[in-house]
Design a protein around this motif. Structure first.
Motif, short mmCIF file in Angstrom:
data_model
loop_
_atom_site.label_atom_id
_atom_site.label_comp_id
_atom_site.label_asym_id
_atom_site.label_seq_id
_atom_site.Cartn_x
_atom_site.Cartn_y
_atom_site.Cartn_z
N LEU A 1 0.86 -1.19 0.00
CA LEU A 1 0.00 0.00 0.00
C LEU A 1 0.88 1.23 0.00
O LEU A 1 1.73 1.40 0.88
N ILE A 2 0.70 2.09 -1.00
CA ILE A 2 1.43 3.35 -1.03
C ILE A 2 0.43 4.47 -1.27
O ILE A 2 -0.73 4.21 -1.62
N GLY A 3 0.87 5.70 -1.11
CA GLY A 3 -0.02 6.82 -1.39
C GLY A 3 0.40 8.06 -0.63
O GLY A 3 1.28 8.02 0.23
N TYR A 4 -0.23 9.15 -0.98
CA TYR A 4 0.04 10.42 -0.31
C TYR A 4 -0.39 10.31 1.15
O TYR A 4 -1.30 9.55 1.48
N THR A 5 0.28 11.06 2.00
CA THR A 5 -0.06 10.97 3.43
C THR A 5 -1.53 11.35 3.67
O THR A 5 -2.06 12.23 3.02
N ASN A 6 -2.16 10.63 4.57
CA ASN A 6 -3.56 10.86 4.96
C ASN A 6 -4.57 10.46 3.88
O ASN A 6 -5.70 10.94 3.87
N ALA A 7 -4.16 9.58 2.95
CA ALA A 7 -5.07 9.14 1.88
C ALA A 7 -6.01 8.03 2.34
O ALA A 7 -6.97 7.71 1.65
N GLY A 8 -5.72 7.45 3.51
CA GLY A 8 -6.59 6.39 4.04
C GLY A 8 -5.98 5.00 3.96
O GLY A 8 -6.68 4.00 4.07
N LYS A 9 -4.65 4.92 3.77
CA LYS A 9 -3.99 3.61 3.64
C LYS A 9 -4.18 2.74 4.88
O LYS A 9 -4.49 1.56 4.77
N SER A 10 -3.98 3.34 6.06
CA SER A 10 -4.06 2.54 7.30
C SER A 10 -5.47 2.02 7.54
O SER A 10 -5.65 0.91 8.05
N THR A 11 -6.48 2.81 7.18
CA THR A 11 -7.87 2.36 7.32
C THR A 11 -8.12 1.15 6.43
O THR A 11 -8.69 0.14 6.87
N ILE A 12 -7.67 1.22 5.18
CA ILE A 12 -7.84 0.10 4.25
C ILE A 12 -7.04 -1.11 4.74
O ILE A 12 -7.54 -2.24 4.73
N GLU B 1 10.68 -2.85 2.03
CA GLU B 1 9.76 -4.00 2.04
C GLU B 1 8.82 -3.93 0.84
O GLU B 1 8.50 -4.91 0.22
N THR B 2 8.39 -2.70 0.53
CA THR B 2 7.45 -2.52 -0.58
C THR B 2 8.13 -2.74 -1.92
O THR B 2 7.48 -3.12 -2.89
N ALA B 3 9.44 -2.53 -1.97
CA ALA B 3 10.17 -2.73 -3.24
C ALA B 3 10.17 -4.19 -3.64
O ALA B 3 10.40 -4.53 -4.79
N ASN B 4 9.90 -5.08 -2.69
CA ASN B 4 9.89 -6.52 -2.97
C ASN B 4 8.49 -7.05 -3.24
O ASN B 4 8.29 -8.26 -3.23
N VAL B 5 7.53 -6.18 -3.46
CA VAL B 5 6.15 -6.65 -3.66
C VAL B 5 5.91 -7.02 -5.12
O VAL B 5 6.69 -6.66 -6.01
N ASP B 6 4.81 -7.73 -5.35
CA ASP B 6 4.41 -8.09 -6.71
C ASP B 6 3.57 -6.99 -7.36
O ASP B 6 3.68 -6.74 -8.55
N VAL B 7 2.72 -6.36 -6.54
CA VAL B 7 1.83 -5.31 -7.03
C VAL B 7 1.72 -4.19 -6.01
O VAL B 7 1.61 -4.45 -4.81
N LEU B 8 1.77 -2.95 -6.48
CA LEU B 8 1.55 -1.79 -5.62
C LEU B 8 0.08 -1.38 -5.70
O LEU B 8 -0.51 -1.39 -6.77
N ILE B 9 -0.49 -1.04 -4.56
CA ILE B 9 -1.85 -0.48 -4.53
C ILE B 9 -1.70 0.97 -4.09
O ILE B 9 -1.34 1.26 -2.94
N HIS B 10 -1.91 1.87 -5.03
CA HIS B 10 -1.70 3.31 -4.81
C HIS B 10 -3.03 3.94 -4.37
O HIS B 10 -3.97 4.02 -5.16
N ILE B 11 -3.10 4.33 -3.10
CA ILE B 11 -4.34 4.92 -2.56
C ILE B 11 -4.33 6.43 -2.77
O ILE B 11 -3.37 7.11 -2.41
N VAL B 12 -5.41 6.94 -3.37
CA VAL B 12 -5.55 8.38 -3.62
C VAL B 12 -6.81 8.88 -2.93
O VAL B 12 -7.86 8.25 -3.02
N ASP B 13 -6.70 10.00 -2.22
CA ASP B 13 -7.86 10.61 -1.57
C ASP B 13 -8.65 11.40 -2.61
O ASP B 13 -8.28 12.52 -2.97
#
Length: 409
Positions: free
Chosen positions: A202-213, A273-285
């Motif tokens: 999970l990546i994204g701009y700060t406060n986009a809701g990543k932790s909630t998801i 850790e994220t650099a070793n992932v298969d797919v990035l999920i980019h969360i946008v507010d």
């Protein structure tokens, strides 16, 4: 116990290379950063300039105006929405009776508050020292004065040189500790990489809701706050799907525009850790009026971190608050609200599609006596079909698994 909040004055300069809209979005973000750092904004001072003053950043008239604002509000700190040089800090401090810091120092301060892991704390401390070193001479004349008097002559060092030497030694020590911690983390990642588990980041701009998801998908309770940088240290947890199959999901620190260069290295390690992932999920507010700029910031940082080659799904979050005029910017996207009761089901369905797209299809027959292996296969591969063929006394399996294993059969 209530902690008394420091009184803050914000200062921003509108330069020709930035639109007024972008400037005010940046000032609003600075306001949010102050809130995260538990400060209270009393007032703000802005000025339109062709170029900033090398001596004091803002013009001499504005500097006097700032001094009056500080006196009127009895402000503790003045925060500039740009990076200041040591000379600028020194000259502003001669006129303004408050602590003078810049956006970079504020972000470093928040990172220091939010870091929980040993590595996170070390990375932030290193970034703070790196930022401080060239600016020591701007921290007030006392640092650069000689001790004076008996016992201070001869081979003695000035206070400033002692401070610099002390900081360099600290940085060397931190670097050695970081190398040790990074090796340990690399061993964990390497071990995880041999386990044939599909990994999402999970990546994204700060406060986009990543932790909630993240929490909704893993039933975890990482910090969920309407504050910037609620998560700093990366957290990896299992995410469970039907049939016993599971993948790994990593939540990361939020990205931010004008990220201090001193923090890029800290970012690199938290995103390792994220650099070793298969797919990035980019969360946008989707509810943020500046969401396009936020997307651009994340994409630019991914390029700097050499992670822009990874397959990415853009999830437009907070659609329940998005304006009617909202238009998705990316072809591979999902419109979504993390607070929707069906949210986990919706995003998991998309994740399964991504697993099928990035892993290899396989089919195999498993004899009845090897039936015990079924559970293990079900954990390490996504099964789309499982049936028992009675006349052949075997299980017929179809599904998807890592490409590296697809040549085994």
């Amino acid at each position: 116990m209530l902690v008394e909040r420091e009184k803050i004055i914000l200062v921003g300069v509108i330069l020709p290379n930035k639109t007024e809209e972008a400037f005010w979005n940046s000032m609003n973000e600075l306001y949010s950063l102050v809130k995260t750092a538990n400060g209270e904004v009393m007032d703000e001072l802005t000025q339109k300039l062709e170029r900033v003053s090398q001596a004091s950043f803002i013009g001499s008239g504005k500097l006097l105006e700032l001094a009056e604002l500080v006196e009127m509000h009895e402000a503790d700190v003045v925060i500039f929405n740009s990076e200041l040089s040591a000379t600028q800090v020194r000259n502003i401090s001669k006129v303004v009776d408050a602590r003078i810091i810049d956006r970079t120092q504020l972000i470093l301060d928040i990172f220091a508050m939010r870091a929980k892991s040993k590595e996170g704390k070390l990375q932030v401390a290193y970034a703070q020292y790196k930022y401080l070193l060239p600016r020591l001479s701007g921290q007030g004349t006392s640092l650069s004065k000689l001790g004076g008097g008996i016992g201070s002559r001869g081979p003695g060092e000035s206070k400033l040189e002692m401070d610099k030497r002390h900081i360099r030694e600290k940085m060397y020590d931190i670097k050695a500790q970081l190398t040790h911690v990074e090796k340990h983390r690399k061993r964990i990642i390497d071990r995880r990489n041999t386990q044939s588990v599909f990994r999402f980041g999970l990546i994204g701009y700060t406060n986009a809701g990543k932790s909630t998801i993240f929490n909704r998908l893993t039933n975890e309770t990482t910090l969920e706050e309407d504050k910037l940088f609620a998560t700093l240290d990366p957290t990896t947890r299992k995410i469970r799907f039907e049939g016993g199959f599971h993948a790994l999901l990593t939540d990361t620190v939020g990205f931010i525009q004008d990220l201090p260069t001193t923090l890029i290295a800290a970012f690199r390690s938290t995103l390792e850790e994220t650099a070793n992932v298969d797919v990035l999920i980019h969360i946008v507010d989707a509810s943020d009026p500046d969401y396009l700029q936020h997307e651009t910031t994340v994409i630019k940082l991914l390029q700097e971190l050499e992670m822009n080659h990874l397959p990415t799904l853009v999830v437009y979050n907070k659609m329940d608050k998005a304006p009617a005029t909202f238009v998705p910017d990316r072809p591979e996207h999902l419109l979504f609200s993390a607070l929707n009761p069906d949210a986990p089901k919706i995003i998991k369905q998309r994740m399964i599609e991504l697993i099928e797209k990035n892993w290899s299809f396989f089919t195999m027959d498993l004899s009845e006596e090897n039936g015990k292996e079924l559970a293990q296969i079900g954990q390490q591969a996504w099964l789309t079909k499982l049936e028992y063929i009675e006349n052949e006394a075997c299980y017929r399996i179809e599904g998807y698994r890592p490409r590296k294993e697809s040549t085994n059969d």
